[in-house]
Design an enzyme around this catalytic site. Structure first.
Site, PDB file in Angstrom:
ATOM      1  N   HIS A 264       3.766   9.458   9.581  1.00  0.00           N
ATOM      2  CA  HIS A 264       4.068   9.451   8.142  1.00  0.00           C
ATOM      3  C   HIS A 264       4.240  10.917   7.728  1.00  0.00           C
ATOM      4  O   HIS A 264       3.293  11.614   7.393  1.00  0.00           O
ATOM      5  CB  HIS A 264       2.903   8.786   7.395  1.00  0.00           C
ATOM      6  CG  HIS A 264       3.105   8.644   5.917  1.00  0.00           C
ATOM      7  ND1 HIS A 264       2.841   7.469   5.258  1.00  0.00           N
ATOM      8  CD2 HIS A 264       3.529   9.509   4.958  1.00  0.00           C
ATOM      9  CE1 HIS A 264       3.084   7.617   3.957  1.00  0.00           C
ATOM     10  NE2 HIS A 264       3.506   8.866   3.753  1.00  0.00           N
TER      11      HIS A 264
ATOM     12  N   THR B 143       2.520   1.725   7.561  1.00  0.00           N
ATOM     13  CA  THR B 143       2.210   2.765   6.580  1.00  0.00           C
ATOM     14  C   THR B 143       2.710   2.335   5.203  1.00  0.00           C
ATOM     15  O   THR B 143       3.713   1.635   5.087  1.00  0.00           O
ATOM     16  CB  THR B 143       2.768   4.143   7.023  1.00  0.00           C
ATOM     17  OG1 THR B 143       2.111   5.156   6.260  1.00  0.00           O
ATOM     18  CG2 THR B 143       4.277   4.269   6.818  1.00  0.00           C
TER      19      THR B 143
ATOM     20  N   CYS C  92       8.163  10.857   1.426  1.00  0.00           N
ATOM     21  CA  CYS C  92       7.745  10.948   2.837  1.00  0.00           C
ATOM     22  C   CYS C  92       8.660  10.072   3.704  1.00  0.00           C
ATOM     23  O   CYS C  92       9.275   9.128   3.213  1.00  0.00           O
ATOM     24  CB  CYS C  92       6.302  10.487   3.015  1.00  0.00           C
ATOM     25  SG  CYS C  92       5.106  11.474   2.091  1.00  0.00           S
TER      26      CYS C  92
END
Lengths: 295, 165
Positions: free
Chosen positions: B47, B24, B30
């Protein structure tokens, strides 16, 4: 500012193609509080390529509309006038909103993705958190334009020196390395292009919103926070991502709590996913858009 | 090298494929939470963008990877799908997490990175789990790749040497 870099930036600004008359007119119209949808339609319809971009975007699979939209007026009504101005800016020959920011170690699409996310966040904040003090269209357009200075500094940034950077504020680092930061460089270009006053102010002060002229302060704080929101949610511009601090005085201008901000993050991300896909599909299928313009 | 699965904001996925990679990009506030099953060699990643699904319960049903409280059970289900229904008990699972960067905000409103990391730890605790490796915080973005073959997580950030957890 070091005289050398100043000259380089001035020279670069001289080589950047001016904004097209259609984009300039759209920016001016959106800055007018009493403009109508028809004002925007009239300008867009004078430009066949922009009209086709607007129609391709609205009819892209990302929006999943049942019936094909066939007229500019219907497309602009659906997309909103500020998004149409955003498309006009993306189409610009200067590449000012989507130039690769290699000096910032950013991915190819990072610049446009960041501009778009900031614009969507700015419009959301204007609508929900500004107590009606900032118009959504102005916030969106300012979000698209706020970082135009980065494309001017990108080629001058010595990427090799980043291996040794500490956690300092990136704006200060730009000043140390180049004698100017991207906000000030962006302002020089905005001034040269005679952009509306509101745009010039927020481009210049989006990292130091307290310095903006009183009448544009709320807008400057909105772009300040929208810019950081874009970085936090994965749409930064490389090396400077998360390396700008928040001016905590925003509470005087923006009404937002933790939960409201979290919902904002979620809704901004969903809208961004859809819009990015729609615009990407349109520009991928019109690779010739900018080259046609050059002819 | 095996197949790479790229996860966007709010996405989650699992793989038991030999040499599979879960990746990711550009985690700001995040957090990437990863679960490794020592027995089945299945690995998973979400994520996570936000701490609590209660801000939008209806949408959280279809997008569980966005929220700390719904992402963990979603990962369990994804791991079961990847292994044909097998998921080992908590003491055979290893959890790693990274991301959750913060910009300084004295009002605390924008400290979503910190809230995400805390909410994930709280949720993990409910299932008898805790992160064995935790690379959260700081003021830089992270791109993360988890290698099924070794369980190693490789982290990159613009202007920094890559590091591993």
């Amino acid at each position: 500012m070091s005289q050398d870099n100043y000259k380089k930036i001035e020279k670069q600004i001289d080589t950047i193609p001016p904004l097209s008359p259609v984009t300039s007119q759209l920016l001016a119209i959106i800055s007018e509080p009493n403009h109508s949808l028809q004002d925007v339609v009239t300008v867009v319809e004078t430009d066949a390529i922009l009209t086709s971009i607007v129609l391709k975007t609205v009819n892209s699979a990302a929006y999943g509309l049942k019936d094909t939209v066939e007229t500019a007026v219907d497309a602009i009504r659906f997309l909103g006038d500020s998004m149409v101005a955003g498309l006009a800016i993306k189409r610009e020959k200067s590449g000012i909103s989507d130039a690769p920011l290699t000096g910032y170690l950013a991915d190819a699409d990072a610049s446009w993705a960041h501009s778009l996310k900031t614009a969507i966040a700015a419009r959301y904040f204007a609508k929900r958190f500004s107590n009606g003090k900032v118009r959504e269209g102005v916030a969106y357009t300012a979000g698209i334009l706020h970082d135009i200075g980065k494309s001017l500094l990108s080629s001058l940034l010595p990427a090799e020196s980043f291996q040794s950077i500490n956690d300092s504020e990136f704006l200060e680092l730009e000043e140390q390395l180049l004698g100017i930061n991207h906000a000030e460089a962006g302002f020089m270009l905005a001034y040269k292009w005679s952009l509306p006053k509101a745009m010039c102010e927020v481009i210049r002060w989006h990292h130091e919103p307290s310095k903006a002229a009183e009448e544009f302060k709320t807008l400057a704080y909105i772009i300040h926070l929208a810019d950081i929101t874009a970085m936090m949610s994965g749409s930064g511009t490389g090396i400077d991502t998360m390396r700008h601090s928040i001016d905590s005085e925003y509470k005087k201008f923006i009404t937002v709590d933790e939960r409201g901000l979290e919902l904002a993050f979620f809704e901004i991300q969903l809208e961004y996913n859809q819009t990015f896909k729609a615009i990407q599909a349109c520009f991928d299928s019109s690779k010739s858009v900018k080259s046609e313009e050059v002819k | 090298m095996g197949k790479s699965i790229i996860l966007g904001v709010g996405d989650f996925g699992a793989t038991a494929e030999t040499n599979g990679i879960l990746k990711t990009y550009a985690l700001g506030s995040c957090v990437a939470v990863m679960i490794l099953d020592k027995k089945t060699r299945c690995v998973s990643m979400a994520h996570v963008a936000l701490p609590e699904s209660s801000i939008s319960p209806s949408k959280a049903m279809s997008l569980p990877g966005y929220f700390a409280d719904t992402a963990i059970p979603a990962l369990f289900e994804a791991m079961k799908r990847a292994t044909g229904g097998v998921l080992s008990p908590a003491n055979d699972l290893i959890v790693k997490m990274c991301g959750g960067a913060n910009v300084s905000d004295t009002n605390n409103t924008f400290n979503i990175g910190k809230r995400n990391a805390l909410a994930l730890k709280k949720t993990l605790w409910k299932y008898g789990l805790a992160p064995r490796a935790d690379d959260t915080g700081g003021n830089f973005s992270r791109t993360v790749a988890l290698y099924q073959a070794t369980g190693i997580v490789e982290i990159s950030s613009p202007g920094k040497e890559n590091w591993k957890i």
